[in-house]
Scaffold this active site. Structure first.
Site, PDB file in Angstrom:
ATOM      1  N   HIS A 198       2.416   6.704  -8.602  1.00 35.31           N
ATOM      2  CA  HIS A 198       1.971   7.174  -7.281  1.00 35.31           C
ATOM      3  C   HIS A 198       2.884   6.743  -6.141  1.00 35.31           C
ATOM      4  O   HIS A 198       2.554   6.926  -4.962  1.00 35.31           O
ATOM      5  CB  HIS A 198       0.501   6.794  -7.023  1.00 35.31           C
ATOM      6  CG  HIS A 198       0.273   5.350  -6.708  1.00 35.31           C
ATOM      7  ND1 HIS A 198      -0.158   4.925  -5.473  1.00 35.31           N
ATOM      8  CD2 HIS A 198       0.404   4.245  -7.457  1.00 35.31           C
ATOM      9  CE1 HIS A 198      -0.296   3.610  -5.489  1.00 35.31           C
ATOM     10  NE2 HIS A 198       0.045   3.176  -6.685  1.00 35.31           N
ATOM     11  N   CYS A 322      -1.014  -4.460   3.166  1.00 32.62           N
ATOM     12  CA  CYS A 322      -0.758  -4.516   1.733  1.00 32.62           C
ATOM     13  C   CYS A 322      -1.727  -5.418   1.005  1.00 32.62           C
ATOM     14  O   CYS A 322      -1.675  -5.546  -0.211  1.00 32.62           O
ATOM     15  CB  CYS A 322       0.677  -4.891   1.441  1.00 32.62           C
ATOM     16  SG  CYS A 322       1.659  -3.397   1.247  1.00 32.62           S
TER      17      CYS A 322
HETATM   18  N1  PMP Z   1       5.151  -3.437  -6.423  1.00 33.31           N
HETATM   19  C1  PMP Z   1       5.425  -2.905  -5.238  1.00 33.31           C
HETATM   20  C2  PMP Z   1       6.729  -3.220  -4.574  1.00 33.31           C
HETATM   21  C3  PMP Z   1       4.512  -2.054  -4.620  1.00 33.31           C
HETATM   22  O1  PMP Z   1       4.789  -1.524  -3.436  1.00 33.31           O
HETATM   23  C4  PMP Z   1       3.288  -1.787  -5.276  1.00 33.31           C
HETATM   24  C5  PMP Z   1       2.225  -0.921  -4.627  1.00 33.31           C
HETATM   25  N2  PMP Z   1       1.843  -1.370  -3.341  1.00 33.31           N
HETATM   26  C6  PMP Z   1       3.050  -2.371  -6.526  1.00 33.31           C
HETATM   27  C7  PMP Z   1       3.997  -3.184  -7.078  1.00 33.31           C
HETATM   28  C8  PMP Z   1       1.768  -2.108  -7.276  1.00 33.31           C
HETATM   29  O2  PMP Z   1       1.817  -0.829  -7.854  1.00 33.31           O
HETATM   30  P1  PMP Z   1       0.517  -0.129  -8.474  1.00 33.31           P
HETATM   31  O3  PMP Z   1      -0.242   0.439  -7.338  1.00 33.31           O
HETATM   32  O4  PMP Z   1       1.096   0.938  -9.378  1.00 33.31           O
HETATM   33  O5  PMP Z   1      -0.211  -1.151  -9.248  1.00 33.31           O
END
Ligand code: PMP
Length: 373
Positions: A198, A322
């Site tokens: 995503h 975040c």
């Molecule tokens: N690592 C980074 C750098 C991200 O930006 C994100 C999402 N905010 C994630 C990991 C986590 O990804 P996911 O939503 O697929 O668990």
């Protein structure tokens, strides 16, 4: 809605949806691990998707392990990836899914080093050298390719060289980089890489951990032994196919996307500067060192999160976004040297494939009107 939060999640590309839909029809039933024609058809589609994913990151299809997203991929790499007594080195600006593993690693007795970053958010490879010299035993390094809050790109090639000199394995959370930047694990000498559907105009709920020899984390769960035992559970064919399609599109479009989105980002910055005196930009100054679609700014004296509530049709992230509304100042902005007050006065714009000039201009105008009022 003006959607400028592509670093939090990208909309599904219509071509990805088109690739997924046939696998969501009732006629497409078939466990991809089953030994019959319906299963083999699904397994073939998943193999094809692995080829697309591997091609995007300079790996081989057999090195792709599907996960539910980058959080799971990072967790598997870190919590499963350390040899007994091995040390772990990460940067201070990693995503919570990496930093959140550290207490458990410490509890298990692993030495852990957290590398500082400079005012732009960049790790100094000399600091990694130093940390690896001081750590006893084998080490695993995990440094992200590009930061999700300020867009700073890390010097992965130099970091991988330093890791190699000390015989350490190196993993990178490349979630944010892959949509607009070329990244080749083989050429860089990376052993592990996490990605997420995503953030690449693919579906939510799917990601991958790419594992190159000799990196082989020990999985936390047992089960049916799927994916070479690394991540048990029936693979979701539509999501895997969608991730493959998203990676194919990323490879085809990333250069054009990067050029267009960087132009829009600079246009947005110019407009904000003109209308909001005192505004500051966070992250790297040079184009080569920052993500095309990311603009992080600080508006000293303004509680950004609070004021944004007055603009419900503008999707922008705040300095605490975040952490799913936790209200804490961002650990990334603090690591760059911002005060807690300035972190709360910060906004992150995430521009993407569908962003237009009209949207950028409207967003700058509405924000300026609101904040000046
Ligand atoms: N690592 C980074 C750098 C991200 O930006 C994100 C999402 N905010 C994630 C990991 C986590 O990804 P996911 O939503 O697929 O668990």
């Amino acid at each position: 809605m003006i959607y400028l939060d592509h670093l939090a999640s990208t909309p599904l590309d219509p071509l990805v949806l088109e690739a997924m839909l046939p696998w969501m029809q009732p006629g497409a039933a078939g466990n991809p691990h089953a030994a019959h024609a319906a299963g083999w058809r699904a397994a073939d589609a998943i193999e094809e998707a692995k080829g697309e994913i591997a091609a995007l990151v300079g790996a081989r299809p057999g090195e792709v392990v599907f996960t539910s997203g980058a959080t799971e991929a990072n967790t598997l790499a870190l919590l499963g990836g350390l040899p007994p007594g091995g040390g772990c080195v990460v940067s201070a600006v990693e995503h919570a899914s990496v930093l959140g593993c550290l207490p458990e690693l410490r509890r298990r007795g692993h030495p852990v080093a957290v590398l500082p970053v400079d005012g732009s958010g960049r790790v100094d490879p000399a600091d990694l050298e130093r940390a690896l010299t001081e750590l006893p035993g084998p080490a695993l390094v995990s440094v992200m390719a590009a930061n999700n809050e300020v867009g700073t790109v890390q010097p992965l090639a130099e970091l991988a060289t330093a890791a190699a000199r000390h015989g350490a394995l190196i993993h990178s959370d490349a979630v944010q980089a892959l949509g607009t930047r070329a990244l080749d694990m083989e050429a860089l000498g990376l052993h592990g890489l996490s990605l997420s559907g995503h953030k690449l105009y693919g579906p939510m709920g799917i990601g991958a951990l790419i594992l190159r020899r000799p990196f082989r984390p020990v999985p936390p769960s047992a089960g049916g032994g799927q994916q070479r035992g690394l991540r048990a559970g029936t693979l979701p064919t539509p999501l895997c196919v969608g991730l493959g399609a998203a990676c194919r599109l990323a490879r085809q479009r990333r250069e054009e996307d990067a050029r267009r989105v960087a132009e829009l980002r600079d246009r947005l910055w110019r407009q904000l500067c003109r209308r909001l005196p005192g505004i500051r930009r966070n992250g790297a100054a040079e184009d080569g060192d920052r993500l095309a679609g990311c603009l992080s700014v600080t508006l000293p004296g303004i509680d950004a999160a609070d004021r944004l509530l007055d603009l419900p049709d503008l999707a922008v992230a705040t300095g605490s976004a975040c952490h799913s509304g936790a209200g804490e100042p961002s650990h990334v902005l603090l690591a760059l040297g911002l005060s807690a007050a300035d972190a709360h006065a910060s906004l992150r714009f995430g521009l993407g494939r569908g962003t237009t000039e009209v949207e950028v201009d409207a967003a700058a105008g509405r924000l300026a009107d609101l904040l000046k009022a």
